[in-house]
Motif scaffolding. Structure first.
Motif, short mmCIF file in Angstrom:
data_model
loop_
_atom_site.label_atom_id
_atom_site.label_comp_id
_atom_site.label_asym_id
_atom_site.label_seq_id
_atom_site.Cartn_x
_atom_site.Cartn_y
_atom_site.Cartn_z
N THR A 178 0.88 -1.17 -0.07
CA THR A 178 -0.07 -0.10 -0.11
C THR A 178 0.91 1.29 0.03
OG1 THR A 178 -0.02 -0.01 2.65
CG2 THR A 178 -1.89 -1.15 1.21
N ASP A 179 2.03 1.12 0.53
CA ASP A 179 3.02 2.25 0.49
C ASP A 179 4.49 1.62 0.52
OD1 ASP A 179 4.06 4.73 -0.06
OD2 ASP A 179 3.15 5.80 2.03
N PHE A 185 -1.15 1.60 -6.07
CA PHE A 185 -0.49 1.72 -4.83
C PHE A 185 1.07 2.24 -5.32
CE2 PHE A 185 -2.86 -2.18 -3.12
CZ PHE A 185 -3.87 -1.40 -2.51
N PRO A 186 1.64 2.95 -4.62
CA PRO A 186 3.08 3.27 -4.97
C PRO A 186 4.13 1.92 -5.42
CG PRO A 186 2.42 4.62 -2.94
CD PRO A 186 1.49 3.37 -3.52
#
Length: 318
Positions: free
Chosen positions: A198-199, A258-259
């Motif tokens: 998610t990050d 997400f990134p």
């Protein structure tokens, strides 16, 4: 020559009884797997809209896919699907169309006279009531992929195309396994599969024991350092680093939810983070990039098996 479908055709699909009185004429796909199988069966002319894309369509279908409306890159709305007036919605994941589907339940479509078919790879040997990406109750097998192809071929009355596709995929699967069996790999070779996060820096989504990546590792004689039965559990980088996998497989995709969907961001993080950069796979450049769609239970899983066997053949473990 396979026998023609005898309509009405009744099937039990992911616990739901469905009946077809004739081959579907208009289909909307919710999931790339279902889309590419229909294209592979020569049914692109029946597909009126697609959705949920991770990677570019298979190259041989680029032209035909360009002429079909993409309703959504990710999750389509119920209204957007219904507005295409399909008589069948084919689905890759139950969390999109299922008992608590974020697009709709199957009943919502059935009440409008629209049939649904969920790819068996997402429900056979899998419990999707546990939330997230679900939990495998038994190991994924490519038999569930072949079952989906065979049933869709029967639904559309294109059995010959279904048999040919299954035969081709089965041959490729056996060839990749045979190739790996002749490699001089360490007996205790280990790996982890990183789909996304998610990050960057937070616990990554890594492959559990029993999903498609687990199947690849099992067939190639590799130990998965992640012991969970969840499809894609989140596991802290400290835990992954302590297990120190020999090989790290990372997903490549066009999706940018997400990134860490970006494979370049994945690589930069692995080489810069003080924990991950000390992992053997990172220090020895044993990082394999794999099509994200191959990491899901799809026919591309067999392509992933091939690419992993090929990557291992070029690695040194001394």
């Amino acid at each position: 020559m396979a026998d023609a479908t005898d309509y009405p055709l009744s099937l039990t699909n992911c616990g739901v009884d469905i009946t077809f009185t004739a081959p579907p004429e208009s289909t909307v796909t919710v999931g790339q797997s279902a889309t590419e199988i229909l294209y592979s069966l020569g049914l692109a002319d029946r597909v009126k809209g697609t959705s949920v894309w991770f990677t570019p369509v298979l190259p041989q279908f680029a032209d035909v896919n360009a002429g079909i409306e993409r309703i959504a890159d990710n999750d389509p709305s119920f209204e957007a699907v219904v507005n295409k007036r399909p008589d069948l919605v084919t689905v890759q994941y139950e969390w999109h169309v299922g008992p608590t589907g974020i697009v709709a339940s199957r009943d919502q479509f059935h009440e409008l006279g629209i049939n649904t078919y969920v790819m068996p790879a997402d429900c056979d040997t899998k419990d999707n009531t546990t939330g997230g990406d679900g939990t495998r109750v038994a190991a994924f097998s490519t038999d569930s992929i072949y079952k989906g192809i065979t049933e869709l071929a029967e639904i559309y009355d294109v059995q010959d195309a279904g048999e040919a596709l299954v035969a081709d995929l089965n041959t490729r699967e056996e060839r990749a396994i045979d190739q790996a069996s002749h490699l001089d790999l360490p007996e205790d070779l280990s790996a982890a599969f990183w789909f996304s996060s998610t990050d960057l820096g937070v616990s990554p989504f890594v492959a559990g024991q029993l999903g498609a990546p687990g199947y690849m590792m099992d067939k190639l004689g590799i130990r998965n350092v992640v012991e969970s039965d969840e499809e894609w559990p989140t596991v802290g980088w400290e835990t992954v680093a302590k297990a120190d996998p020999d090989v790290l497989v990372i997903a490549t995709m066009d999706r940018r939810r997400f990134p860490a969907d970006d494979v370049k961001a994945k690589r930069e993080f692995l080489h810069s983070d003080p924990v991950t950069r000390e992992m053997s796979a990172v220090k020895n450049d044993r990082i394999v990039e794999m099509d994200a769609h191959a990491m899901s239970a799809t026919m591309r899983t067999i392509y992933g098996l091939e690419s992993l066997a090929e990557a291992l053949s070029a690695m040194s473990f001394k």
